[in-house]
Design an enzyme around this catalytic site. Sequence first.
Site, short mmCIF file in Angstrom:
data_model
loop_
_atom_site.label_atom_id
_atom_site.label_comp_id
_atom_site.label_asym_id
_atom_site.label_seq_id
_atom_site.Cartn_x
_atom_site.Cartn_y
_atom_site.Cartn_z
N SER A 20 0.86 -1.18 0.00
CA SER A 20 0.00 0.00 0.00
C SER A 20 0.89 1.24 0.00
O SER A 20 1.67 1.43 -0.92
CB SER A 20 -0.96 -0.03 1.19
OG SER A 20 -1.86 1.05 1.17
N MET B 79 -0.14 1.13 5.06
CA MET B 79 -0.93 1.37 6.27
C MET B 79 -2.06 0.36 6.34
O MET B 79 -2.50 -0.20 5.33
CB MET B 79 -1.46 2.79 6.29
CG MET B 79 -2.53 3.10 5.29
SD MET B 79 -3.14 4.79 5.48
CE MET B 79 -4.57 4.73 4.41
N ASP C 217 -4.53 -4.93 5.81
CA ASP C 217 -4.95 -5.79 4.71
C ASP C 217 -3.87 -6.85 4.44
O ASP C 217 -2.69 -6.54 4.39
CB ASP C 217 -5.19 -4.95 3.45
CG ASP C 217 -5.79 -5.76 2.32
OD1 ASP C 217 -6.56 -6.70 2.62
OD2 ASP C 217 -5.49 -5.47 1.15
#
Length: 356
Positions: free
Chosen positions: A166, A286, A289
């Site tokens: 991410s 962050m 996931d």
Amino acid sequence: MAPIRVLVCDDDVAVRRMIAEMVDRDPDLEVCGIAGDGADVVRKVEALQPDIATLAVEMPVMGGLEILRNLRTVRPSLPVVMVSALTPEGSGAALDALSLGAADCVGSPLEADRLDAELIPRLKALVPGKARPVPGVVFGGGPGSRTDEAFGARTTQIDALLIASSTGGPVALESVFGALRGPLPVPTLVVQHIPPVFSEMLAARLDQVGPTRFVHAEAGMTLEPGTAYLAPGGRHLTVQRDGAEVVLGTNEGPRVNGCRPAADVLFESAESVWGGNLLCAVLTGMGHDGAEGARRLADLGASVIAQDQGSSVVHGMPRAVAATGAVNEMVALDELPSRLETWLTRHGRRPVSSLG
């Protein structure tokens, strides 16, 4: 605790106002200044010493990329989040900005609530010491590991490599795939949290950096060794068996962990296709996931690598998966290419001929 001081930089008055209002509504954030052109950005960064800045790609007097180059001299550690138009030109420039040191990018224009959901958590995650933890952003917790499962002890083959990333991910992916000495012996599936047009541009860029063929994933594609498939922005990526082949699927199902595409969606579908015959790598980003999906796969025998804190832009995702106890190794970004090659040449479906 003092709030995070945000410098809002955009040539569009309406966008400046919208971002400033979002920032000021959050108790952990405050607008310390607003800049409408490139020269003003550099002056206000020096004068106001913000904790973080938002920056439009297109700025008068001095463009966004030139501003970033200047900021790397004035405040090299200042986190900058690019706010880019969702166009091919804007997306390409945003990816250039990431290569120059921007921490992340969000697409604009977005509806106000979507921009709020995309931008505000990033501002907090990139200055973690000054904000209360927010849902889905992991700041604390100690890493766990499967210390009894060394890479060399693995007895089953690896049929695919799964990567989740991410914030900071585009640059990390470019670093990893640019340093590989040859194509990997298994197909690679990558979930990077990024807007739709950005993902097409990122796939094209990654296709140019190293020996791995990189494609923007489309439903119906058949997986091939030596090829990496990037999840399309705004769509979940899945895999399924079709006779002897494995083919890709995409869908616009609900967001998972606040994300679409989501790594956990890919990991769940991969479980039904390959079981534990997988290598998973969770990179900078962050949130959390990929943590639950990697844990489930590890329980089936999959191996898991996570990027270490020192080389991560945001250590939320790697720390979250480590906290589940699923991680075999925490690896610095510059060591990751060689570790992937080591694991996959030992346990992949066939050797990579270009590796000695």
